[in-house]
Design a protein around this motif. Sequence first.
Motif, PDB file in Angstrom:
ATOM      1  N   SER A 119       0.750  -1.172   0.182  1.00  0.00           N
ATOM      2  CA  SER A 119      -0.045  -0.004   0.144  1.00  0.00           C
ATOM      3  C   SER A 119       0.933   1.054   0.076  1.00  0.00           C
ATOM      4  O   SER A 119       0.527   2.186  -0.661  1.00  0.00           O
ATOM      5  N   LEU A 120       2.135   1.061   0.710  1.00  0.00           N
ATOM      6  CA  LEU A 120       2.839   2.507   0.761  1.00  0.00           C
ATOM      7  C   LEU A 120       3.439   2.634  -0.538  1.00  0.00           C
ATOM      8  O   LEU A 120       3.641   3.858  -0.926  1.00  0.00           O
ATOM      9  N   ARG A 121       3.786   1.471  -1.238  1.00  0.00           N
ATOM     10  CA  ARG A 121       4.485   1.621  -2.521  1.00  0.00           C
ATOM     11  C   ARG A 121       3.644   2.155  -3.657  1.00  0.00           C
ATOM     12  O   ARG A 121       3.854   3.213  -4.295  1.00  0.00           O
ATOM     13  N   VAL A 122       2.162   1.926  -3.605  1.00  0.00           N
ATOM     14  CA  VAL A 122       1.057   2.382  -4.331  1.00  0.00           C
ATOM     15  C   VAL A 122       0.782   3.837  -4.333  1.00  0.00           C
ATOM     16  O   VAL A 122       0.966   4.582  -5.009  1.00  0.00           O
ATOM     17  N   THR A 123       0.921   4.221  -2.933  1.00  0.00           N
ATOM     18  CA  THR A 123       0.816   5.689  -2.523  1.00  0.00           C
ATOM     19  C   THR A 123       1.756   6.645  -2.633  1.00  0.00           C
ATOM     20  O   THR A 123       1.732   7.760  -2.490  1.00  0.00           O
ATOM     21  N   PHE A 124       3.164   6.187  -2.887  1.00  0.00           N
ATOM     22  CA  PHE A 124       4.232   7.001  -2.705  1.00  0.00           C
ATOM     23  C   PHE A 124       4.280   8.103  -3.944  1.00  0.00           C
ATOM     24  O   PHE A 124       4.936   9.126  -3.740  1.00  0.00           O
ATOM     25  N   PRO A 125       3.879   7.753  -4.992  1.00  0.00           N
ATOM     26  CA  PRO A 125       4.062   8.984  -5.740  1.00  0.00           C
ATOM     27  C   PRO A 125       3.104  10.217  -5.477  1.00  0.00           C
ATOM     28  O   PRO A 125       3.206  11.170  -5.979  1.00  0.00           O
ATOM     29  N   VAL A 126       2.151   9.848  -4.432  1.00  0.00           N
ATOM     30  CA  VAL A 126       1.269  11.132  -3.806  1.00  0.00           C
ATOM     31  C   VAL A 126       2.383  11.759  -2.502  1.00  0.00           C
ATOM     32  O   VAL A 126       2.586  12.889  -2.442  1.00  0.00           O
ATOM     33  N   PHE A 127       2.566  10.714  -1.779  1.00  0.00           N
ATOM     34  CA  PHE A 127       3.273  11.059  -0.455  1.00  0.00           C
ATOM     35  C   PHE A 127       4.840  11.626  -0.458  1.00  0.00           C
ATOM     36  O   PHE A 127       5.203  12.179   0.389  1.00  0.00           O
ATOM     37  N   LYS A 128       5.170  11.474  -1.684  1.00  0.00           N
ATOM     38  CA  LYS A 128       6.505  12.023  -1.933  1.00  0.00           C
ATOM     39  C   LYS A 128       6.785  13.297  -1.825  1.00  0.00           C
ATOM     40  O   LYS A 128       7.898  13.958  -1.510  1.00  0.00           O
ATOM     41  N   PHE A 144       0.520   2.034 -12.208  1.00  0.00           N
ATOM     42  CA  PHE A 144      -0.730   1.369 -12.396  1.00  0.00           C
ATOM     43  C   PHE A 144      -0.944   0.053 -12.455  1.00  0.00           C
ATOM     44  O   PHE A 144      -1.759  -0.740 -11.808  1.00  0.00           O
ATOM     45  N   ARG A 145       0.071  -0.357 -13.128  1.00  0.00           N
ATOM     46  CA  ARG A 145      -0.054  -1.744 -13.391  1.00  0.00           C
ATOM     47  C   ARG A 145       0.427  -2.624 -11.992  1.00  0.00           C
ATOM     48  O   ARG A 145      -0.142  -3.403 -11.546  1.00  0.00           O
ATOM     49  N   TYR A 146       1.032  -1.918 -11.114  1.00  0.00           N
ATOM     50  CA  TYR A 146       1.475  -2.415  -9.944  1.00  0.00           C
ATOM     51  C   TYR A 146       0.325  -2.087  -8.948  1.00  0.00           C
ATOM     52  O   TYR A 146      -0.255  -3.235  -8.122  1.00  0.00           O
ATOM     53  N   ALA A 147      -0.440  -0.875  -8.831  1.00  0.00           N
ATOM     54  CA  ALA A 147      -1.537  -0.634  -8.140  1.00  0.00           C
ATOM     55  C   ALA A 147      -2.884  -1.145  -8.284  1.00  0.00           C
ATOM     56  O   ALA A 147      -3.545  -1.751  -7.514  1.00  0.00           O
ATOM     57  N   PHE A 148      -3.149  -1.747  -9.780  1.00  0.00           N
ATOM     58  CA  PHE A 148      -4.365  -2.203 -10.120  1.00  0.00           C
ATOM     59  C   PHE A 148      -4.040  -3.636 -10.987  1.00  0.00           C
ATOM     60  O   PHE A 148      -5.002  -4.410 -10.883  1.00  0.00           O
ATOM     61  N   GLY A 149      -3.283  -3.557 -11.699  1.00  0.00           N
ATOM     62  CA  GLY A 149      -3.256  -4.706 -12.906  1.00  0.00           C
ATOM     63  C   GLY A 149      -2.356  -5.846 -12.529  1.00  0.00           C
ATOM     64  O   GLY A 149      -1.859  -6.480 -13.533  1.00  0.00           O
ATOM     65  N   ASN A 150      -1.824  -6.042 -11.370  1.00  0.00           N
ATOM     66  CA  ASN A 150      -0.662  -7.144 -11.095  1.00  0.00           C
ATOM     67  C   ASN A 150      -1.206  -8.703 -11.209  1.00  0.00           C
ATOM     68  O   ASN A 150      -0.571  -9.364 -11.222  1.00  0.00           O
ATOM     69  N   ALA A 151      -2.721  -8.767 -11.053  1.00  0.00           N
ATOM     70  CA  ALA A 151      -3.320 -10.113 -11.273  1.00  0.00           C
ATOM     71  C   ALA A 151      -3.694 -10.320 -12.555  1.00  0.00           C
ATOM     72  O   ALA A 151      -4.400 -11.485 -12.794  1.00  0.00           O
ATOM     73  N   ILE A 152      -3.584  -9.615 -13.727  1.00  0.00           N
ATOM     74  CA  ILE A 152      -3.965  -9.597 -15.027  1.00  0.00           C
ATOM     75  C   ILE A 152      -2.590  -9.354 -16.124  1.00  0.00           C
ATOM     76  O   ILE A 152      -1.579  -9.071 -15.410  1.00  0.00           O
TER      77      ILE A 152
END
Length: 263
Positions: A119-128, A144-152
Amino acid sequence: MSTPVLLIHGLWLHATSWAPWLTLLRESGYDAEAPGWPGIPDSVEEARAHPEAIADHGIDDVVAHYAKIIEGLGRKPILIGHSFGGMIAQKLLGQDLAAAAVAIDAAQIKGVLPLPLSSLRVTFPVFKNPANRHRAVSLTAEQFRYAFGNAISPEESDRLFERWAIPAPGKPLFEAAASNFDPHSPAKVDTANEHRGPLLLITGGRDHTVPESVTRATLKQYRHSEAVTDLLEFKDKAHSLTIDSGWREVADASLGWLRKQSL
């Protein structure tokens, strides 16, 4: 009279990403709509071109926006929310403004303690950058692929990114991150409400953005209420579960649960 349904999107996805759900719900006899968050233009292209229109809208702004829409309906709708939309749906349900809610991979509410590294990795682009609290931030296709599309497949993830991804306001993420230190946090939900409508929490077992541990911790927050609170897990799905090629399985499960609630 058809039962109204409001679909509430989360961060980084445009409201039009609900299009297949709208078709299914309407064919199933519901009066379904998917209004966007405040400030978000009507199209993906406009949203990408005008991120300033999206910026600086916080959780309370979004809740008030949908509460006003509900007021105009004249009756309590069913709410189906994804990600931060799932949090918004829970807040509105706790305020007795909805007949029921389905919260899919819902963002963490106040009181939920797990903070997984993914979760921290997903939100890093904002919190940095602290200034992003007042900005709208976009994800790259890789993020986006890490945050949303990692199972496809990467190809499907990239197609979804091109079709639906838009900038997202940073403010809700900053508010949620500080929720357990703020007694008046907008991420607080009335989880003890005994008289609210039923709630279904759905979790994807491979979700990086809202991992299963977060959803199960959310379920525990409702332990003091006798109102219906159910949990459904899709072990092989990630955060794209409402928009990828497997969306119908999630939608059918949601409809089946609503029918069990006589809704």
